[in-house]
Design an enzyme around this catalytic site. Structure first.
Site, PDB file in Angstrom:
ATOM      1  CB  THR A   1      -0.958   0.021   1.216  1.00 40.38           C
ATOM      2  OG1 THR A   1      -0.195   0.145   2.422  1.00 40.38           O
ATOM      3  CG2 THR A   1      -1.819  -1.228   1.266  1.00 40.38           C
ATOM      4  N   GLY A   2       0.399   2.298  -0.657  1.00 44.06           N
ATOM      5  CA  GLY A   2       1.196   3.531  -0.736  1.00 44.06           C
ATOM      6  C   GLY A   2       2.497   3.311  -1.479  1.00 44.06           C
ATOM      7  CB  ALA A   3       3.350   1.054  -4.174  1.00 48.68           C
ATOM      8  CB  SER A   4       2.688   6.669  -5.574  1.00 49.73           C
ATOM      9  OG  SER A   4       2.627   7.428  -4.391  1.00 49.73           O
TER      10      SER A   4
ATOM     11  N   GLY B   1       8.591   6.985  -2.027  1.00 56.16           N
ATOM     12  CA  GLY B   1       9.188   6.691  -0.730  1.00 56.16           C
ATOM     13  C   GLY B   1       9.489   5.218  -0.503  1.00 56.16           C
TER      14      GLY B   1
ATOM     15  N   GLY C   1       7.478   2.689  -0.012  1.00 54.53           N
ATOM     16  CA  GLY C   1       6.644   1.758  -0.783  1.00 54.53           C
ATOM     17  C   GLY C   1       7.187   1.529  -2.178  1.00 54.53           C
TER      18      GLY C   1
ATOM     19  CE1 TYR D   1       3.470   8.655  10.899  1.00 48.40           C
ATOM     20  CE2 TYR D   1       5.060   8.609  12.693  1.00 48.40           C
ATOM     21  CZ  TYR D   1       4.689   8.248  11.414  1.00 48.40           C
ATOM     22  OH  TYR D   1       5.529   7.468  10.646  1.00 48.40           O
TER      23      TYR D   1
HETATM   24  P1  NAD Z   1       5.687   9.071   1.726  1.00 47.62           P
HETATM   25  O1  NAD Z   1       4.870  10.245   2.107  1.00 47.62           O
HETATM   26  O2  NAD Z   1       6.845   9.262   0.807  1.00 47.62           O
HETATM   27  O3  NAD Z   1       4.770   7.907   1.110  1.00 47.62           O
HETATM   28  C1  NAD Z   1       3.537   7.574   1.685  1.00 47.62           C
HETATM   29  C2  NAD Z   1       2.720   6.812   0.657  1.00 47.62           C
HETATM   30  O4  NAD Z   1       1.441   6.497   1.233  1.00 47.62           O
HETATM   31  C3  NAD Z   1       2.453   7.638  -0.607  1.00 47.62           C
HETATM   32  O5  NAD Z   1       2.551   6.782  -1.733  1.00 47.62           O
HETATM   33  C4  NAD Z   1       1.014   8.106  -0.410  1.00 47.62           C
HETATM   34  O6  NAD Z   1       0.337   8.384  -1.611  1.00 47.62           O
HETATM   35  C5  NAD Z   1       0.429   6.877   0.294  1.00 47.62           C
HETATM   36  N1  NAD Z   1      -0.831   7.157   0.974  1.00 47.62           N
HETATM   37  C6  NAD Z   1      -1.089   8.073   1.926  1.00 47.62           C
HETATM   38  N2  NAD Z   1      -2.381   8.031   2.276  1.00 47.62           N
HETATM   39  C7  NAD Z   1      -2.958   7.057   1.527  1.00 47.62           C
HETATM   40  C8  NAD Z   1      -4.274   6.543   1.411  1.00 47.62           C
HETATM   41  N3  NAD Z   1      -5.273   7.043   2.157  1.00 47.62           N
HETATM   42  N4  NAD Z   1      -4.514   5.541   0.535  1.00 47.62           N
HETATM   43  C9  NAD Z   1      -3.513   5.038  -0.231  1.00 47.62           C
HETATM   44  N5  NAD Z   1      -2.235   5.487  -0.159  1.00 47.62           N
HETATM   45  C10 NAD Z   1      -1.976   6.495   0.696  1.00 47.62           C
HETATM   46  O7  NAD Z   1       6.156   8.464   3.116  1.00 47.62           O
HETATM   47  P2  NAD Z   1       7.122   7.250   3.505  1.00 47.62           P
HETATM   48  O8  NAD Z   1       8.180   7.828   4.343  1.00 47.62           O
HETATM   49  O9  NAD Z   1       7.490   6.420   2.333  1.00 47.62           O
HETATM   50  O10 NAD Z   1       6.128   6.458   4.471  1.00 47.62           O
HETATM   51  C11 NAD Z   1       5.743   5.122   4.299  1.00 47.62           C
HETATM   52  C12 NAD Z   1       5.403   4.543   5.656  1.00 47.62           C
HETATM   53  O11 NAD Z   1       6.573   4.579   6.481  1.00 47.62           O
HETATM   54  C13 NAD Z   1       4.322   5.315   6.425  1.00 47.62           C
HETATM   55  O12 NAD Z   1       3.463   4.410   7.079  1.00 47.62           O
HETATM   56  C14 NAD Z   1       5.126   6.094   7.458  1.00 47.62           C
HETATM   57  O13 NAD Z   1       4.380   6.394   8.602  1.00 47.62           O
HETATM   58  C15 NAD Z   1       6.238   5.112   7.739  1.00 47.62           C
HETATM   59  N6  NAD Z   1       7.422   5.709   8.347  1.00 47.62           N
HETATM   60  C16 NAD Z   1       8.086   6.714   7.708  1.00 47.62           C
HETATM   61  C17 NAD Z   1       9.180   7.281   8.325  1.00 47.62           C
HETATM   62  C18 NAD Z   1       9.954   8.402   7.699  1.00 47.62           C
HETATM   63  O14 NAD Z   1      10.783   9.030   8.378  1.00 47.62           O
HETATM   64  N7  NAD Z   1       9.769   8.700   6.419  1.00 47.62           N
HETATM   65  C19 NAD Z   1       9.615   6.812   9.580  1.00 47.62           C
HETATM   66  C20 NAD Z   1       8.919   5.787  10.190  1.00 47.62           C
HETATM   67  C21 NAD Z   1       7.818   5.225   9.562  1.00 47.62           C
END
Ligand code: NAD
Length: 244
Positions: A9-12, A14, A16, A154
């Site tokens: 999920t959320g693979a666009s 970061g 994912g 969060y």
């Molecule tokens: P990001 O913002 O780059 O990517 C998040 C992804 O989730 C995006 O593709 C976005 O479109 C998707 N998304 C958000 N809401 C959505 C919805 N309602 N339906 C479908 N897709 C949705 O962030 P990331 O850093 O790649 O985060 C990925 C995961 O890692 C998250 O759960 C985040 O909480 C967790 N995380 C991130 C960090 C960090 O520092 N970046 C640290 C700890 C945990």
């Protein structure tokens, strides 16, 4: 050997996106979920298919809505009996004082980060149970354990993910389904793009390893959990550069 599949999920972008590329490079059929960025995922699909010769499907759905999640799983079950790996990765952050937060903002964070994990697990589990195998990996955060100032919703959502992970691991162990969480520290993705240079270096100084992790390092961690021995379940596995 039969091809395995994974839903991310959320693979666009970061973590994912990096995970999608890694699983594809190891021969998995990848289901790419996104909320709106279908164009971005078309490019990713092209890369996966041309570079790695793997297959993938784009599944647009807002995972904070259970009806959209259920419809997404119906598409998966059209051609596959069950998921081999479910990675509940999509998430959002919300920065600000709790006292300034509206009900809608609170609900939005909790629905996106926690309820979505419930929706996806509920849709994935019956087929995994029928097959007596499967792996669920929930993307959590070190803030779910320690709490972060100005990130109460969060932190609460990720603490919820940790509790859900442990409970579900017990529920599903007799069905040979492993449920674990990856509790990341700070990863260099768009989620942290609002940080100023000063904030970035101050935060880096607090991390013993001295820097943010890359999305590729996070993806490798997810791969390691997906391929860990079956006996590992119910764990909240940290990767935070020594922060906690
Ligand atoms: P990001 O913002 O780059 O990517 C998040 C992804 O989730 C995006 O593709 C976005 O479109 C998707 N998304 C958000 N809401 C959505 C919805 N309602 N339906 C479908 N897709 C949705 O962030 P990331 O850093 O790649 O985060 C990925 C995961 O890692 C998250 O759960 C985040 O909480 C967790 N995380 C991130 C960090 C960090 O520092 N970046 C640290 C700890 C945990």
């Amino acid at each position: 050997m039969e091809q395995k599949n994974v839903l991310i999920t959320g693979a666009s972008r970061g973590i994912g996106k990096s995970a999608a590329l890694l699983f594809a490079s190891r021969g998995y059929h990848v289901f790419l979920n996104c909320r709106t960025s279908v164009d971005e995922l078309q490019k990713l699909k092209y890369t996966i298919e041309t570079l790695y010769g793997s297959t993938c499907d784009i599944l647009p759905a807002d995972i904070s809505h259970s009806d959209e999640v259920d419809a997404m799983f119906q598409k998966i079950y059209h051609s596959w009996d069950a998921l081999d790996v479910l990675i509940n990765n999509a998430g959002i952050s919300h920065i600000g004082l709790l006292s300034d937060m509206s009900n809608e903002e609170w609900d939005h964070v909790l629905r996106t980060n926690l309820s979505s994990v419930f929706y996806c697990c509920r849709a994935a589990i019956p087929a995994m149970v029928a097959r007596q195998s499967g792996r669920i990996i929930n993307v959590s955060s070190m803030w779910g354990t320690s709490g972060a100032s100005c990130e109460a919703a969060y932190s609460a959502s990720k603490a919820g993910v940790n509790g859900l992970t442990r409970a579900l691991a017990k529920e599903l162990a007799p069905s040979n389904i492993q449920v674990n969480a990856a509790a990341f520290g700070v990863i260099d993705t768009d989620m942290n793009s609002q940080l100023t240079e000063e904030e970035r270096s101050a935060l880096s100084e607090e991390i013993p390893i001295g820097r943010f992790a890359t999305p590729d390092e996070a993806a490798l961690m997810l791969w390691n959990i997906a391929t860990a021995p079956e006996y590992m379940t119910g764990q909240i596995i940290g990767m935070d550069g020594g922060f906690l």
